[in-house]
Design a protein around this motif. Structure first.
Motif, PDB file in Angstrom:
ATOM      1  N   MET A  58    -101.601  60.657   0.420  1.00  0.00           N
ATOM      2  CA  MET A  58    -100.858  59.725  -0.435  1.00  0.00           C
ATOM      3  C   MET A  58     -99.465  59.493   0.156  1.00  0.00           C
ATOM      4  O   MET A  58     -98.765  60.439   0.511  1.00  0.00           O
ATOM      5  CB  MET A  58    -100.724  60.308  -1.851  1.00  0.00           C
ATOM      6  CG  MET A  58     -99.821  59.511  -2.765  1.00  0.00           C
ATOM      7  SD  MET A  58    -100.511  57.893  -3.161  1.00  0.00           S
ATOM      8  CE  MET A  58     -99.202  57.192  -4.157  1.00  0.00           C
ATOM      9  N   PHE A  59     -99.091  58.220   0.276  1.00  0.00           N
ATOM     10  CA  PHE A  59     -97.755  57.878   0.743  1.00  0.00           C
ATOM     11  C   PHE A  59     -96.968  57.305  -0.425  1.00  0.00           C
ATOM     12  O   PHE A  59     -97.284  56.230  -0.935  1.00  0.00           O
ATOM     13  CB  PHE A  59     -97.834  56.889   1.906  1.00  0.00           C
ATOM     14  CG  PHE A  59     -98.470  57.488   3.125  1.00  0.00           C
ATOM     15  CD1 PHE A  59     -97.751  58.305   3.970  1.00  0.00           C
ATOM     16  CD2 PHE A  59     -99.813  57.258   3.394  1.00  0.00           C
ATOM     17  CE1 PHE A  59     -98.341  58.884   5.074  1.00  0.00           C
ATOM     18  CE2 PHE A  59    -100.416  57.833   4.503  1.00  0.00           C
ATOM     19  CZ  PHE A  59     -99.671  58.647   5.349  1.00  0.00           C
ATOM     20  N   TYR A  60     -95.966  58.046  -0.853  1.00  0.00           N
ATOM     21  CA  TYR A  60     -95.211  57.672  -2.028  1.00  0.00           C
ATOM     22  C   TYR A  60     -94.114  56.658  -1.731  1.00  0.00           C
ATOM     23  O   TYR A  60     -93.625  55.991  -2.642  1.00  0.00           O
ATOM     24  CB  TYR A  60     -94.580  58.925  -2.657  1.00  0.00           C
ATOM     25  CG  TYR A  60     -95.587  59.921  -3.161  1.00  0.00           C
ATOM     26  CD1 TYR A  60     -96.217  59.744  -4.398  1.00  0.00           C
ATOM     27  CD2 TYR A  60     -95.937  61.032  -2.400  1.00  0.00           C
ATOM     28  CE1 TYR A  60     -97.149  60.652  -4.868  1.00  0.00           C
ATOM     29  CE2 TYR A  60     -96.869  61.948  -2.852  1.00  0.00           C
ATOM     30  CZ  TYR A  60     -97.480  61.757  -4.088  1.00  0.00           C
ATOM     31  OH  TYR A  60     -98.419  62.659  -4.543  1.00  0.00           O
ATOM     32  N   SER A  61     -93.717  56.555  -0.459  1.00  0.00           N
ATOM     33  CA  SER A  61     -92.507  55.782  -0.204  1.00  0.00           C
ATOM     34  C   SER A  61     -92.394  55.343   1.251  1.00  0.00           C
ATOM     35  O   SER A  61     -93.076  55.871   2.135  1.00  0.00           O
ATOM     36  CB  SER A  61     -91.282  56.638  -0.545  1.00  0.00           C
ATOM     37  OG  SER A  61     -91.299  57.837   0.232  1.00  0.00           O
ATOM     38  N   ASN A  62     -91.517  54.373   1.468  1.00  0.00           N
ATOM     39  CA  ASN A  62     -90.961  54.083   2.780  1.00  0.00           C
ATOM     40  C   ASN A  62     -89.448  54.076   2.612  1.00  0.00           C
ATOM     41  O   ASN A  62     -88.932  53.469   1.677  1.00  0.00           O
ATOM     42  CB  ASN A  62     -91.441  52.730   3.318  1.00  0.00           C
ATOM     43  CG  ASN A  62     -90.842  52.437   4.682  1.00  0.00           C
ATOM     44  OD1 ASN A  62     -91.022  53.202   5.619  1.00  0.00           O
ATOM     45  ND2 ASN A  62     -90.109  51.341   4.795  1.00  0.00           N
ATOM     46  N   VAL A  63     -88.744  54.744   3.505  1.00  0.00           N
ATOM     47  CA  VAL A  63     -87.294  54.874   3.334  1.00  0.00           C
ATOM     48  C   VAL A  63     -86.503  54.184   4.428  1.00  0.00           C
ATOM     49  O   VAL A  63     -85.282  54.302   4.491  1.00  0.00           O
ATOM     50  CB  VAL A  63     -86.870  56.359   3.243  1.00  0.00           C
ATOM     51  CG1 VAL A  63     -87.561  57.043   2.081  1.00  0.00           C
ATOM     52  CG2 VAL A  63     -87.132  57.101   4.549  1.00  0.00           C
ATOM     53  N   HIS A  64     -87.182  53.439   5.300  1.00  0.00           N
ATOM     54  CA  HIS A  64     -86.500  52.648   6.335  1.00  0.00           C
ATOM     55  C   HIS A  64     -86.977  51.213   6.160  1.00  0.00           C
ATOM     56  O   HIS A  64     -87.973  50.798   6.737  1.00  0.00           O
ATOM     57  CB  HIS A  64     -86.831  53.198   7.721  1.00  0.00           C
ATOM     58  CG  HIS A  64     -85.993  52.613   8.821  1.00  0.00           C
ATOM     59  ND1 HIS A  64     -85.840  53.225  10.052  1.00  0.00           N
ATOM     60  CD2 HIS A  64     -85.273  51.466   8.897  1.00  0.00           C
ATOM     61  CE1 HIS A  64     -85.059  52.492  10.817  1.00  0.00           C
ATOM     62  NE2 HIS A  64     -84.709  51.410  10.146  1.00  0.00           N
ATOM     63  N   THR A  65     -86.247  50.463   5.335  1.00  0.00           N
ATOM     64  CA  THR A  65     -86.685  49.137   4.897  1.00  0.00           C
ATOM     65  C   THR A  65     -85.545  48.139   5.020  1.00  0.00           C
ATOM     66  O   THR A  65     -84.440  48.385   4.524  1.00  0.00           O
ATOM     67  CB  THR A  65     -87.142  49.180   3.426  1.00  0.00           C
ATOM     68  OG1 THR A  65     -88.011  50.308   3.217  1.00  0.00           O
ATOM     69  CG2 THR A  65     -87.865  47.904   3.040  1.00  0.00           C
ATOM     70  N   HIS A  66     -85.834  47.003   5.664  1.00  0.00           N
ATOM     71  CA  HIS A  66     -84.844  45.941   5.831  1.00  0.00           C
ATOM     72  C   HIS A  66     -85.199  44.752   4.941  1.00  0.00           C
ATOM     73  O   HIS A  66     -86.318  44.647   4.423  1.00  0.00           O
ATOM     74  CB  HIS A  66     -84.758  45.537   7.296  1.00  0.00           C
ATOM     75  CG  HIS A  66     -84.291  46.642   8.184  1.00  0.00           C
ATOM     76  ND1 HIS A  66     -82.956  46.947   8.358  1.00  0.00           N
ATOM     77  CD2 HIS A  66     -84.984  47.542   8.930  1.00  0.00           C
ATOM     78  CE1 HIS A  66     -82.841  47.977   9.185  1.00  0.00           C
ATOM     79  NE2 HIS A  66     -84.061  48.361   9.543  1.00  0.00           N
ATOM     80  N   ARG A 118     -88.533  65.302  -0.641  1.00  0.00           N
ATOM     81  CA  ARG A 118     -89.215  66.585  -0.840  1.00  0.00           C
ATOM     82  C   ARG A 118     -90.412  66.687   0.100  1.00  0.00           C
ATOM     83  O   ARG A 118     -90.975  65.673   0.522  1.00  0.00           O
ATOM     84  CB  ARG A 118     -89.669  66.728  -2.290  1.00  0.00           C
ATOM     85  CG  ARG A 118     -90.608  65.612  -2.750  1.00  0.00           C
ATOM     86  CD  ARG A 118     -90.956  65.755  -4.226  1.00  0.00           C
ATOM     87  NE  ARG A 118     -89.796  65.507  -5.079  1.00  0.00           N
ATOM     88  CZ  ARG A 118     -89.824  65.553  -6.407  1.00  0.00           C
ATOM     89  NH1 ARG A 118     -90.946  65.875  -7.035  1.00  0.00           N
ATOM     90  NH2 ARG A 118     -88.754  65.301  -7.119  1.00  0.00           N
ATOM     91  N   PRO A 119     -90.822  67.917   0.436  1.00  0.00           N
ATOM     92  CA  PRO A 119     -91.988  68.087   1.311  1.00  0.00           C
ATOM     93  C   PRO A 119     -93.279  67.736   0.584  1.00  0.00           C
ATOM     94  O   PRO A 119     -93.452  68.056  -0.598  1.00  0.00           O
ATOM     95  CB  PRO A 119     -91.937  69.573   1.682  1.00  0.00           C
ATOM     96  CG  PRO A 119     -91.153  70.223   0.592  1.00  0.00           C
ATOM     97  CD  PRO A 119     -90.175  69.193   0.107  1.00  0.00           C
ATOM     98  N   VAL A 120     -94.174  67.060   1.301  1.00  0.00           N
ATOM     99  CA  VAL A 120     -95.483  66.678   0.770  1.00  0.00           C
ATOM    100  C   VAL A 120     -96.533  67.097   1.788  1.00  0.00           C
ATOM    101  O   VAL A 120     -96.418  66.760   2.973  1.00  0.00           O
ATOM    102  CB  VAL A 120     -95.562  65.169   0.511  1.00  0.00           C
ATOM    103  CG1 VAL A 120     -96.964  64.772   0.056  1.00  0.00           C
ATOM    104  CG2 VAL A 120     -94.523  64.742  -0.519  1.00  0.00           C
ATOM    105  N   PRO A 121     -97.580  67.819   1.376  1.00  0.00           N
ATOM    106  CA  PRO A 121     -98.618  68.248   2.330  1.00  0.00           C
ATOM    107  C   PRO A 121     -99.295  67.041   2.984  1.00  0.00           C
ATOM    108  O   PRO A 121     -99.508  66.007   2.339  1.00  0.00           O
ATOM    109  CB  PRO A 121     -99.587  69.035   1.452  1.00  0.00           C
ATOM    110  CG  PRO A 121     -98.815  69.456   0.257  1.00  0.00           C
ATOM    111  CD  PRO A 121     -97.823  68.361   0.009  1.00  0.00           C
TER     112      PRO A 121
END
Length: 275
Positions: free
Chosen positions: A1-9, A271-274
């Motif tokens: 599961m990918f909860y996010s992207n944190v490098h977004t333009h 936070r860490p995610v497996p």
């Protein structure tokens, strides 16, 4: 599961879509969080001037966050280039990146604008010596991390972006280049441990068709895994279609290297995610 992207333009810098459009793309991808990271102000670069109105940018992101509360947690970051002025206060986090070589007589040359401009800089500023060019780039990146302590190190080996096109990494210089990259990464990871920083695994070169792998290269990912340095998968997305580009495949690559978890932005916290 990918909860996010944190490098977004977005259209606040050189992105093709608005903040709201990028947020809808994140929701469509099943994300719970999104971090915007417009480019910092670079008045010397007419191709990407960056954010000229930091207060307006922050206000726009905060307004979108309020509108999407309960649907998508939105954070306001900045991709801070080493040669940009000191950013305003009020950001949630910084990605520390280097997009320019050390200027000469007030002239800045881009690391990643195009193969043509890269080749010109290599030939005219570094006498065709890629190792000299790489040394300049990595010295700046290490200095940026040391002086400014960004939470995330951006596209570590961006300088290899055009190698598939220009082939400046050769049998004669490849090992020396890799030694330089590994030494720089080792020094950076020592710094990051002091403030819980991390290195992004960035798929942006792939989505734009320049590379066949994420930044950093696999041999560098192995070093990061051995040092237990946290990593975060990002897309460096400039348009809605690439918000989660190659995330699943990149997670598989990290598992093969030996990682068991990555960092993600989840419910507003890193936070860490497996895996």
């Amino acid at each position: 599961m990918f909860y996010s992207n944190v490098h977004t333009h977005s259209t606040w810098c050189d992105g093709k879509n608005t903040l709201a459009e990028m947020a809808q793309a994140a929701l469509a991808a099943g994300m719970t969080d999104l971090g915007f990271t417009s480019h910092s102000y670079a008045p010397f670069d007419p191709g990407c001037i960056g954010v000229t109105d930091e207060a307006g940018y922050q206000q726009a992101v905060r307004q979108l966050a309020a509108e999407l509360a309960g649907k998508l947690t939105v954070k306001c970051g900045l991709e801070w280039d080493y040669f940009s002025p000191q950013p305003a206060e009020g950001y949630d986090y910084f990605i520390g990146s280097v997009h320019y070589f050390t200027p000469r007589a007030g002239v800045y040359r881009s690391v990643d604008e195009s193969p043509e401009t890269f080749q010109w800089t290599l030939d005219n500023w570094f006498d065709g010596d890629f190792l000299k060019m790489a040394a300049d780039y990595y010295q700046l990146l290490l200095r940026h991390v040391t002086e400014n302590r960004p939470l995330i190190v951006g596209h570590f080996d961006l300088i290899t972006k055009f190698d598939d096109t220009l082939h400046y990494l050769t049998a004669a210089n490849r090992q020396q280049y890799q030694d330089l990259a590994r030494q720089t990464l080792a020094a950076i990871t020592e710094q990051l441990a002091a403030w819980g920083g991390m290195v992004e695994v960035n798929t942006g070169g792939m989505s734009r068709g320049w590379t066949s792998r994420p930044y950093p290269d696999t041999y560098l990912l192995k070093d990061l895994q051995q040092r237990q340095t946290p990593v975060i998968i990002t897309s460096d997305s400039h348009q809605t279609e690439t918000i989660a580009f190659h995330f699943q495949e990149t997670a598989g690559l990290l598992r093969n290297v030996g990682f068991t978890e990555t960092i993600q932005l989840q419910q507003g916290s890193f936070r860490p995610v497996p895996l």
